[in-house]
Motif scaffolding. Structure first.
Motif, PDB file in Angstrom:
ATOM      1  N   PRO A 197       2.387  -3.584  18.102  1.00 55.55           N
ATOM      2  CA  PRO A 197       1.037  -3.281  17.604  1.00 55.55           C
ATOM      3  C   PRO A 197      -0.006  -3.260  18.718  1.00 55.55           C
ATOM      4  O   PRO A 197       0.001  -4.122  19.591  1.00 55.55           O
ATOM      5  N   TYR A 240      -6.787   1.701  17.631  1.00 55.68           N
ATOM      6  CA  TYR A 240      -6.234   3.064  17.704  1.00 55.68           C
ATOM      7  C   TYR A 240      -7.202   4.010  18.429  1.00 55.68           C
ATOM      8  O   TYR A 240      -6.954   5.218  18.465  1.00 55.68           O
ATOM      9  N   HIS A 298       1.735   4.519  15.653  1.00 52.02           N
ATOM     10  CA  HIS A 298       2.526   3.486  14.962  1.00 52.02           C
ATOM     11  C   HIS A 298       3.935   3.980  14.658  1.00 52.02           C
ATOM     12  O   HIS A 298       4.358   4.000  13.493  1.00 52.02           O
ATOM     13  N   SER A 335       7.662   3.948  13.920  1.00 54.99           N
ATOM     14  CA  SER A 335       8.438   2.868  13.299  1.00 54.99           C
ATOM     15  C   SER A 335       9.892   3.288  13.159  1.00 54.99           C
ATOM     16  O   SER A 335      10.220   4.472  13.271  1.00 54.99           O
ATOM     17  N   ARG A 361      -5.251   1.059  10.595  1.00 55.29           N
ATOM     18  CA  ARG A 361      -4.390   0.269  11.491  1.00 55.29           C
ATOM     19  C   ARG A 361      -3.630  -0.841  10.752  1.00 55.29           C
ATOM     20  O   ARG A 361      -2.404  -0.951  10.918  1.00 55.29           O
ATOM     21  N   GLN A 418       0.424  -0.480  10.765  1.00 55.87           N
ATOM     22  CA  GLN A 418       1.159  -1.431  11.615  1.00 55.87           C
ATOM     23  C   GLN A 418       2.053  -2.339  10.760  1.00 55.87           C
ATOM     24  O   GLN A 418       3.143  -2.728  11.183  1.00 55.87           O
TER      25      GLN A 418
END
Ligand SMILES: Cc1cc2nc3c(=O)[nH]c(=O)nc-3n(C[C@H](O)[C@H](O)[C@H](O)COP(=O)(O)OP(=O)(O)OC[C@H]3O[C@@H](n4cnc5c(N)ncnc54)[C@H](O)[C@@H]3O)c2cc1C
Length: 428
Positions: free
Chosen positions: A301, A305, A318, A320, A363, A367
């Motif tokens: 994280p 941003y 982000h 993932s 965010r 996140q």
């Protein structure tokens, strides 16, 4: 031909988007829909997606409608659901991949949602998005090399020696984002993605072949087979003509040292990974065409941003693991919130406040998605502390696992981003 957008005559600024994947294109369409001038700079010679299927949940579908209903119409034209009428709303049927008392692995839980397993072939969906983007705003062969935020404008320089000047920059340049590095510096602990310890074999199977070997139920409806250290998922794409397969595994040492993240398949290694699994999974692996192996990375994280006039969105912000099936849907949600807050911006000087509002709304959720996707990978591989291979507990967690993603109130997010922007503006 792309639709005509009416740019607001009082808007004397322009936004650069770097990267024309799902995130960049949805953002561009959203901004144009709100009358915000925008240009897209893409490194490749044309808009293109790698990989096959991507599954998009109910939150993604709602976000598309709220950005521009034409995105949703395009999605509907190319999406594929499960074939059987009684499985239309199933996301996945979960099976015990190593339970050889059944050839197909005992089916122990069906997870369902409003849209069901709604997946698109990436390239087909991208074509639908490209059709909504006027060709004159798209610039190809523009690989971003550096970003200079001059305070009142941003200068972006490309590998081909050219440069461009815009009022602000939104970096949608994916997991290896140059804009992210420009924001935080190459040595920042969150500048680069880190290996999740998981990898995925991805491939396709012609549906007729899959159905012949495995039967209609398993081939034509989405399935997920869970086992120790890995899981295998299948779902239909391309209007049921093709079965998309992703088989996940665990790298025992947790390290990925190869600079390449996508490798050609070592079929013997793949078969070894699922030795002793149920017959259906071995059939799937044997039929996979053109498979490759993807190392799965995610982003630590970041504390923000954006900085001043430079912002990141989608995988640039982000990235993932894919275990919630939600990376692309988070990029689409970002695009929605970004376009709605930018709709309020008439002077270039207000852009940083809009980026700050976007950051505050997007965010925390995006996140959290990165964290939960990581945990989802452990859950499916029967490695999640407190759950492991306790099937009752796994089933209980599955029954609510996706709710916070799918049932999220996006209209409340829009109200929130508008409220924050208005409040911060009133404070001036
Ligand atoms: C195995 C796997 C399965 C997945 N499955 C799902 C799923 O089922 N559902 C889901 O929602 N998500 C899924 N995801 C995640 C999803 O693919 C991503 O979250 C999504 O594609 C991100 O879109 P993006 O536009 O932010 O980035 P990208 O798609 O990476 O697009 C970035 C764009 O920027 C361009 N670019 C890069 N660098 C530069 C540069 N320097 N200058 C200019 N242009 C540049 C690239 O060419 C590209 O066009 C999966 C991911 C993986 C790895």
């Amino acid at each position: 031909m792309a639709p005509k957008y009416e740019l607001h005559p009082e808007r004397k600024y322009s936004i650069a988007i770097v990267g024309g994947g799902i995130g960049g294109l949805c953002t561009a369409i959203g901004l144009l829909h709100q009358g915000v001038p925008v240009h897209i700079y893409e490194a490749a010679p044309a808009f293109a997606e790698i990989g096959a299927g991507v599954s998009l949940g109910p939150n993604a579908a709602r976000a598309m409608k709220l950005i521009d209903s034409k995105i949703y119409d395009g999605f509907c034209r190319c999406r594929t659901n499960n074939s059987w009428p009684d499985r239309q709303h199933y996301w996945f049927s979960f099976r015990k991949g190593e339970d050889t008392s059944s050839k197909f692995g005992t089916r122990f839980y069906d997870m369902w949602c409003e849209t069901g397993q709604s997946s698109v072939h990436r390239a087909r969906f991208l074509d639908e998005l490209v059709a909504l983007v006027p060709s004159e705003i798209a610039h190809f062969g523009k690989r971003l090399e550096s970003v200079q935020d001059k305070g009142d404008k941003v200068i972006i320089r490309f590998g081909d020696g050219t440069s461009a000047e815009h009022s602000a920059l939104i970096g949608c340049d994916g997991i290896k984002s140059k804009v992210r590095i420009a924001l935080f510096g190459n040595d920042h602990p969150a500048a680069h993605a880190v290996f999740t310890g998981k990898y995925a074999y991805r491939g396709l199977i012609p549906m007729e072949e899959a159905a012949k070997l495995m039967g209609d139920e398993l081939a034509r409806n989405s399935q997920m087979y869970l086992g120790h250290g890995g899981h295998i998922l299948t779902f239909p794409i391309e209007q049921g003509k093709t079965m998309n397969v992703v088989a996940f595994g665990t790298k025992e040492d947790g390290k990925w040292e190869d600079p390449e993240w996508v490798k050609p398949l070592d079929r013997a290694q793949m078969e070894k990974d699922y030795e002793g699994w149920v017959e259906a999974t071995r059939q799937i692996l044997s039929l996979m065409q053109k498979p490759d192996m993807w190392a799965l990375f995610n982003h630590p994280p970041t504390p923000t941003y954006f900085k001043n006039r430079v912002c990141i969105l989608g995988d640039a912000a982000h990235a993932s693991g894919p275990h919630n099936g939600a990376g692309a849907s988070q990029a689409i949600e970002d695009a929605l919130i970004m376009s709605r807050v930018m709709a309020r911006v008439f002077n270039a000087a207000d852009v940083p406040r809009a980026f700050a509002a976007y950051d505050r709304v997007r965010r925390p959720r995006s996140q959290y998605q990165v964290k939960m996707a990581y945990e989802g990978g452990l859950l499916y591989d029967l490695q999640l502390p407190g759950y492991m291979d306790d099937w009752d507990k796994v089933k209980e967690l599955l029954s609510t696992k996706q709710h916070w993603i799918w049932n999220h109130d996006l209209e409340a997010d829009i109200r929130e981003v508008e409220r924050i922007f208005a409040e911060e503006t009133a404070r001036l």
